[in-house]
Scaffold this motif. Sequence first.
Motif, PDB file in Angstrom:
ATOM      1  N   ALA A  11       0.980  -1.053   0.140  1.00 37.98           N
ATOM      2  CA  ALA A  11       0.172  -0.069  -0.018  1.00 37.98           C
ATOM      3  C   ALA A  11       0.653   1.492   0.230  1.00 37.98           C
ATOM      4  CB  ALA A  11      -1.356   0.142   1.157  1.00 37.98           C
ATOM      5  N   ALA A  12       1.625   1.191   1.029  1.00 41.13           N
ATOM      6  CA  ALA A  12       3.336   2.503   0.619  1.00 41.13           C
ATOM      7  C   ALA A  12       3.499   2.476  -0.626  1.00 41.13           C
ATOM      8  CB  ALA A  12       4.090   1.963   1.951  1.00 41.13           C
ATOM      9  N   MET A  13       3.775   1.395  -1.007  1.00 46.94           N
ATOM     10  CA  MET A  13       4.608   2.004  -2.298  1.00 46.94           C
ATOM     11  C   MET A  13       3.886   2.338  -3.427  1.00 46.94           C
ATOM     12  SD  MET A  13       6.631  -1.916  -3.000  1.00 46.94           S
ATOM     13  CE  MET A  13       7.637  -1.710  -4.516  1.00 46.94           C
ATOM     14  N   VAL A  14       2.046   1.635  -4.036  1.00 50.31           N
ATOM     15  CA  VAL A  14       1.220   2.045  -3.971  1.00 50.31           C
ATOM     16  C   VAL A  14       1.092   3.705  -3.959  1.00 50.31           C
ATOM     17  CG1 VAL A  14      -1.149   1.640  -5.079  1.00 50.31           C
ATOM     18  CG2 VAL A  14      -0.072   0.124  -4.757  1.00 50.31           C
ATOM     19  N   GLN A  15       0.431   4.467  -3.059  1.00 50.93           N
ATOM     20  CA  GLN A  15       0.754   5.543  -2.810  1.00 50.93           C
ATOM     21  C   GLN A  15       1.751   6.099  -2.860  1.00 50.93           C
ATOM     22  OE1 GLN A  15      -2.373   7.087  -0.746  1.00 50.93           O
ATOM     23  NE2 GLN A  15      -1.167   8.331  -2.166  1.00 50.93           N
ATOM     24  N   ALA A  16       3.099   5.910  -2.540  1.00 54.94           N
ATOM     25  CA  ALA A  16       4.391   6.516  -3.041  1.00 54.94           C
ATOM     26  C   ALA A  16       4.099   6.791  -4.955  1.00 54.94           C
ATOM     27  CB  ALA A  16       5.623   6.264  -3.232  1.00 54.94           C
ATOM     28  N   ARG A  17       3.697   5.886  -5.688  1.00 52.45           N
ATOM     29  CA  ARG A  17       2.731   6.597  -6.772  1.00 52.45           C
ATOM     30  C   ARG A  17       2.515   7.220  -7.433  1.00 52.45           C
ATOM     31  NH1 ARG A  17       2.599   1.213  -8.564  1.00 52.45           N
ATOM     32  NH2 ARG A  17       4.725   0.571  -8.107  1.00 52.45           N
ATOM     33  N   VAL A  18       1.304   6.753  -6.626  1.00 54.34           N
ATOM     34  CA  VAL A  18       0.227   7.643  -7.105  1.00 54.34           C
ATOM     35  C   VAL A  18       0.289   9.112  -6.503  1.00 54.34           C
ATOM     36  CG1 VAL A  18      -2.518   8.576  -6.825  1.00 54.34           C
ATOM     37  CG2 VAL A  18      -1.443   5.659  -6.727  1.00 54.34           C
ATOM     38  N   ASP A  19       1.531   9.590  -5.545  1.00 57.50           N
ATOM     39  CA  ASP A  19       1.733  10.331  -5.518  1.00 57.50           C
ATOM     40  C   ASP A  19       2.695  11.388  -6.436  1.00 57.50           C
ATOM     41  OD1 ASP A  19       0.298  11.289  -3.283  1.00 57.50           O
ATOM     42  OD2 ASP A  19       1.534  10.472  -1.845  1.00 57.50           O
ATOM     43  N   PHE A  20       3.446  10.555  -6.679  1.00 51.02           N
ATOM     44  CA  PHE A  20       4.555  10.355  -8.011  1.00 51.02           C
ATOM     45  C   PHE A  20       4.214  10.834  -9.189  1.00 51.02           C
ATOM     46  CE2 PHE A  20       8.099  10.328 -11.058  1.00 51.02           C
ATOM     47  CZ  PHE A  20       9.398  11.068 -10.469  1.00 51.02           C
ATOM     48  N   ARG A  80      12.489  11.300  -2.551  1.00 54.99           N
ATOM     49  CA  ARG A  80      11.535   9.672  -1.637  1.00 54.99           C
ATOM     50  C   ARG A  80      10.227   8.717  -2.434  1.00 54.99           C
ATOM     51  NH1 ARG A  80       8.880  11.303   4.020  1.00 54.99           N
ATOM     52  NH2 ARG A  80       6.931  11.174   2.483  1.00 54.99           N
ATOM     53  N   ASN A  81       9.644   9.985  -3.360  1.00 57.05           N
ATOM     54  CA  ASN A  81       8.126   8.937  -3.607  1.00 57.05           C
ATOM     55  C   ASN A  81       8.737   8.123  -4.830  1.00 57.05           C
ATOM     56  OD1 ASN A  81       5.947   9.664  -1.746  1.00 57.05           O
ATOM     57  ND2 ASN A  81       6.028  10.678  -3.072  1.00 57.05           N
ATOM     58  N   VAL A  82       9.637   8.639  -5.870  1.00 56.42           N
ATOM     59  CA  VAL A  82       9.848   7.891  -6.913  1.00 56.42           C
ATOM     60  C   VAL A  82      11.164   6.886  -6.739  1.00 56.42           C
ATOM     61  CG1 VAL A  82      12.263   9.394  -7.221  1.00 56.42           C
ATOM     62  CG2 VAL A  82      10.819   8.316  -8.967  1.00 56.42           C
ATOM     63  N   ALA A  83      11.791   6.886  -5.628  1.00 60.08           N
ATOM     64  CA  ALA A  83      12.507   5.686  -4.841  1.00 60.08           C
ATOM     65  C   ALA A  83      11.596   4.227  -4.052  1.00 60.08           C
ATOM     66  CB  ALA A  83      13.481   5.837  -3.688  1.00 60.08           C
ATOM     67  N   ALA A  84      10.594   5.128  -3.294  1.00 62.05           N
ATOM     68  CA  ALA A  84       9.603   4.387  -2.913  1.00 62.05           C
ATOM     69  C   ALA A  84       7.985   3.333  -3.933  1.00 62.05           C
ATOM     70  CB  ALA A  84       8.671   4.921  -2.078  1.00 62.05           C
ATOM     71  N   MET A  85       8.587   3.964  -4.903  1.00 62.90           N
ATOM     72  CA  MET A  85       7.466   3.393  -6.024  1.00 62.90           C
ATOM     73  C   MET A  85       7.732   2.332  -6.705  1.00 62.90           C
ATOM     74  SD  MET A  85       7.016   6.358  -9.190  1.00 62.90           S
ATOM     75  CE  MET A  85       7.931   6.231  -9.979  1.00 62.90           C
ATOM     76  N   GLY A  86       8.805   1.784  -6.531  1.00 63.30           N
ATOM     77  CA  GLY A  86       9.430   1.101  -7.271  1.00 63.30           C
ATOM     78  C   GLY A  86      10.286  -0.562  -6.332  1.00 63.30           C
ATOM     79  N   PRO A  87      10.586  -1.167  -7.509  1.00 64.04           N
ATOM     80  CA  PRO A  87      12.081  -2.689  -6.327  1.00 64.04           C
ATOM     81  C   PRO A  87      12.169  -1.457  -5.301  1.00 64.04           C
ATOM     82  CG  PRO A  87      11.861  -2.252  -9.186  1.00 64.04           C
ATOM     83  CD  PRO A  87      11.585  -1.116  -8.760  1.00 64.04           C
TER      84      PRO A  87
END
Length: 284
Positions: free
Chosen positions: A62-71, A242-249
Amino acid sequence: MLLCPVCRDPLTVNSAGQHGKKMDDGAARFLRCPRGHRFDAARQGYFNLLTGRGTEFESDTAAMVQARVDFLGGGHFQPLANAVTSAAESFAGNLPLVLDVGAGTGYYLKALQEKVSVSASVALDISKYALRRSAKELPDALCLVCDVWRPLPVADQFVDLLLNIFAPRNVPEFARVCSDGAVALVVTPLPHHLREIAELAGLLGIRPGKATEVAASMAEFFDESEARRVEFGMRLSPIDVRNVAAMGPAGHHTLSIDVDSLPPTSDVTAAFTVQVFQKRAHTG
């Protein structure tokens, strides 16, 4: 169009409320095959087709997906979405049936549908958190949780346009579900993608020659029509970094990014290859 993941019989999409009455919003509420296997829609609108022991692969959290949505919501990858849509407009036929394998939050499929009229669209991903977002953004699409390394829940020769963006590639299954002449768009990052922040953000390295590897893996069933290099600059805030790092592997691991230590803006390179493949007749 869809196949039951248990018995491989056709799946029928049903829209029904209590006592079999159709829901006012027309939303698909369950999928069912002739043998009685039934898959109810989650409250958020997606269907979970994982069966048996589930999957051994780690899905996006869920945290990765939220980071992707935000980015992605900041428009930073809009040039890539434009390039994917442009390739689809150039190579896909009229009113294609679109399958997005590894659809994530539905960002690229939504961008495509805003420019390209489709007959139907199906979004596949292993993450239920991602497909919650897809179902919200793509109310007319079928959003299905499944494992791409298993037989896909799609009938033979049904797909006209396949998207595979930063996702695993089960090429024999791609060939099975694609019609003769269908177009597959595959997007992979180039080695210098995000190079300015790679070490700081703990990003995984990107091997050189990924596009060549992709072409080789697709060659048994698909011919490469074009490879487009898409490169652009981004000006990112500390939160964006932070988001672009957190949204990937890298998001599967603990990130040690101190956003307070970052400069107010960072100039960062985005670099990708968009490859266009066409399914050869009588293969797969």
